[in-house]
Design a protein around this motif. Structure first.
Motif, PDB file in Angstrom:
ATOM      1  N   SER A   1       0.804  -1.219   0.000  1.00  0.00           N
ATOM      2  CA  SER A   1       0.000   0.000   0.000  1.00  0.00           C
ATOM      3  C   SER A   1       0.841   1.275   0.000  1.00  0.00           C
ATOM      4  O   SER A   1       0.289   2.364  -0.139  1.00  0.00           O
ATOM      5  N   ILE A   2       2.157   1.177   0.125  1.00  0.00           N
ATOM      6  CA  ILE A   2       2.998   2.378   0.201  1.00  0.00           C
ATOM      7  C   ILE A   2       2.958   3.172  -1.096  1.00  0.00           C
ATOM      8  O   ILE A   2       2.985   4.406  -1.080  1.00  0.00           O
ATOM      9  N   GLY A   3       2.860   2.504  -2.232  1.00  0.00           N
ATOM     10  CA  GLY A   3       2.780   3.211  -3.505  1.00  0.00           C
ATOM     11  C   GLY A   3       1.544   4.079  -3.594  1.00  0.00           C
ATOM     12  O   GLY A   3       1.602   5.243  -4.027  1.00  0.00           O
ATOM     13  N   SER A   4       0.412   3.538  -3.182  1.00  0.00           N
ATOM     14  CA  SER A   4      -0.828   4.315  -3.194  1.00  0.00           C
ATOM     15  C   SER A   4      -0.753   5.497  -2.239  1.00  0.00           C
ATOM     16  O   SER A   4      -1.259   6.588  -2.549  1.00  0.00           O
ATOM     17  N   LEU A   5      -0.131   5.297  -1.086  1.00  0.00           N
ATOM     18  CA  LEU A   5       0.006   6.396  -0.128  1.00  0.00           C
ATOM     19  C   LEU A   5       0.865   7.522  -0.681  1.00  0.00           C
ATOM     20  O   LEU A   5       0.542   8.704  -0.509  1.00  0.00           O
ATOM     21  N   VAL A   6       1.948   7.196  -1.354  1.00  0.00           N
ATOM     22  CA  VAL A   6       2.823   8.215  -1.941  1.00  0.00           C
ATOM     23  C   VAL A   6       2.084   8.975  -3.039  1.00  0.00           C
ATOM     24  O   VAL A   6       2.183  10.212  -3.136  1.00  0.00           O
ATOM     25  N   ILE A   7       1.328   8.283  -3.847  1.00  0.00           N
ATOM     26  CA  ILE A   7       0.586   8.925  -4.933  1.00  0.00           C
ATOM     27  C   ILE A   7      -0.459   9.882  -4.373  1.00  0.00           C
ATOM     28  O   ILE A   7      -0.554  11.036  -4.808  1.00  0.00           O
ATOM     29  N   VAL A   8      -1.239   9.435  -3.412  1.00  0.00           N
ATOM     30  CA  VAL A   8      -2.281  10.284  -2.839  1.00  0.00           C
ATOM     31  C   VAL A   8      -1.663  11.492  -2.138  1.00  0.00           C
ATOM     32  O   VAL A   8      -2.166  12.621  -2.268  1.00  0.00           O
ATOM     33  N   ALA A   9      -0.570  11.287  -1.431  1.00  0.00           N
ATOM     34  CA  ALA A   9       0.085  12.407  -0.740  1.00  0.00           C
ATOM     35  C   ALA A   9       0.610  13.437  -1.730  1.00  0.00           C
ATOM     36  O   ALA A   9       0.439  14.648  -1.529  1.00  0.00           O
ATOM     37  N   SER A  10       1.234  12.993  -2.813  1.00  0.00           N
ATOM     38  CA  SER A  10       1.775  13.956  -3.777  1.00  0.00           C
ATOM     39  C   SER A  10       0.661  14.680  -4.525  1.00  0.00           C
ATOM     40  O   SER A  10       0.818  15.847  -4.884  1.00  0.00           O
ATOM     41  N   LEU A  11      -0.459  14.030  -4.759  1.00  0.00           N
ATOM     42  CA  LEU A  11      -1.576  14.706  -5.414  1.00  0.00           C
ATOM     43  C   LEU A  11      -2.262  15.694  -4.477  1.00  0.00           C
ATOM     44  O   LEU A  11      -2.814  16.700  -4.930  1.00  0.00           O
ATOM     45  N   ASP A  12      -2.231  15.444  -3.183  1.00  0.00           N
ATOM     46  CA  ASP A  12      -2.899  16.330  -2.232  1.00  0.00           C
ATOM     47  C   ASP A  12      -2.069  17.546  -1.841  1.00  0.00           C
ATOM     48  O   ASP A  12      -2.620  18.491  -1.276  1.00  0.00           O
ATOM     49  N   ILE A  13      -0.789  17.558  -2.108  1.00  0.00           N
ATOM     50  CA  ILE A  13       0.040  18.706  -1.735  1.00  0.00           C
ATOM     51  C   ILE A  13      -0.413  19.959  -2.478  1.00  0.00           C
ATOM     52  O   ILE A  13      -0.477  21.045  -1.893  1.00  0.00           O
ATOM     53  N   GLY A  14      -0.743  19.828  -3.747  1.00  0.00           N
ATOM     54  CA  GLY A  14      -1.248  20.977  -4.509  1.00  0.00           C
ATOM     55  C   GLY A  14      -2.532  21.528  -3.911  1.00  0.00           C
ATOM     56  O   GLY A  14      -2.724  22.748  -3.828  1.00  0.00           O
ATOM     57  N   THR A  15      -3.418  20.654  -3.448  1.00  0.00           N
ATOM     58  CA  THR A  15      -4.669  21.089  -2.838  1.00  0.00           C
ATOM     59  C   THR A  15      -4.410  21.802  -1.522  1.00  0.00           C
ATOM     60  O   THR A  15      -5.067  22.802  -1.221  1.00  0.00           O
ATOM     61  N   VAL A  16      -3.468  21.321  -0.759  1.00  0.00           N
ATOM     62  CA  VAL A  16      -3.143  21.959   0.520  1.00  0.00           C
ATOM     63  C   VAL A  16      -2.611  23.373   0.291  1.00  0.00           C
ATOM     64  O   VAL A  16      -3.001  24.315   0.988  1.00  0.00           O
ATOM     65  N   VAL A  17      -1.743  23.542  -0.699  1.00  0.00           N
ATOM     66  CA  VAL A  17      -1.182  24.870  -0.985  1.00  0.00           C
ATOM     67  C   VAL A  17      -2.275  25.813  -1.485  1.00  0.00           C
ATOM     68  O   VAL A  17      -2.325  26.980  -1.090  1.00  0.00           O
ATOM     69  N   LEU A  18      -3.165  25.325  -2.346  1.00  0.00           N
ATOM     70  CA  LEU A  18      -4.266  26.155  -2.817  1.00  0.00           C
ATOM     71  C   LEU A  18      -5.190  26.558  -1.672  1.00  0.00           C
ATOM     72  O   LEU A  18      -5.655  27.705  -1.618  1.00  0.00           O
ATOM     73  N   THR A  19      -5.447  25.658  -0.757  1.00  0.00           N
ATOM     74  CA  THR A  19      -6.292  25.977   0.393  1.00  0.00           C
ATOM     75  C   THR A  19      -5.623  27.010   1.293  1.00  0.00           C
ATOM     76  O   THR A  19      -6.272  27.961   1.744  1.00  0.00           O
ATOM     77  N   ALA A  20      -4.333  26.851   1.547  1.00  0.00           N
ATOM     78  CA  ALA A  20      -3.612  27.813   2.387  1.00  0.00           C
ATOM     79  C   ALA A  20      -3.569  29.188   1.725  1.00  0.00           C
ATOM     80  O   ALA A  20      -3.750  30.213   2.402  1.00  0.00           O
ATOM     81  N   ALA A  21      -3.345  29.234   0.412  1.00  0.00           N
ATOM     82  CA  ALA A  21      -3.322  30.515  -0.285  1.00  0.00           C
ATOM     83  C   ALA A  21      -4.704  31.173  -0.277  1.00  0.00           C
ATOM     84  O   ALA A  21      -4.811  32.397  -0.122  1.00  0.00           O
TER      85      ALA A  21
END
Length: 119
Positions: free
Chosen positions: A29-49
């Protein structure tokens, strides 16, 4: 992942819960976790901005892309007779936000292609 047959097989052979997790569930499951985390970083930055743009983010004085765009709103109209003379003041922080989010989403998509060649 924990309900798949190979995990049930490991349990049937007498493996402890910790061993099943470390040897079977986590590596698969580590591959799926890395993929989801990298896709969510953009959303986190957009939310913070967005929160900083609205005045709900970091305090004034901290370097934040949302605050930069918010402070530049007053310059968009420009001087009388020169509308949009200072368009670039809000354009560059907005472009940085967009490129940062796009870059992380493309990286997450590339990770997905590497870890899941079937998809």
């Amino acid at each position: 992942m924990k309900n798949l047959e190979f995990v049930d097989g490991a349990r049937a052979l007498g493996a402890t819960q910790g061993r099943v997790f470390l040897r079977h569930v986590l590596p698969n499951s580590i591959g799926s976790l890395v993929i989801v985390a990298s896709l969510d970083i953009g959303t986190v930055v957009l939310t913070a901005a967005t929160l900083s743009f609205l005045g709900l983010g970091a305090e004034i004085g901290f370097a934040d892309w949302g605050q930069m765009v918010s402070f530049a709103r007053g310059f968009l109209q420009g001087a009388p007779g020169q509308p949009f003379a200072y368009w670039f003041i809000s354009f560059w922080p907005g472009l940085a936000i967009a490129l940062f989010a796009l870059g992380w989403n493309l990286l997450g998509d590339a990770y997905r292609d590497v870890f899941d060649p079937r998809g």
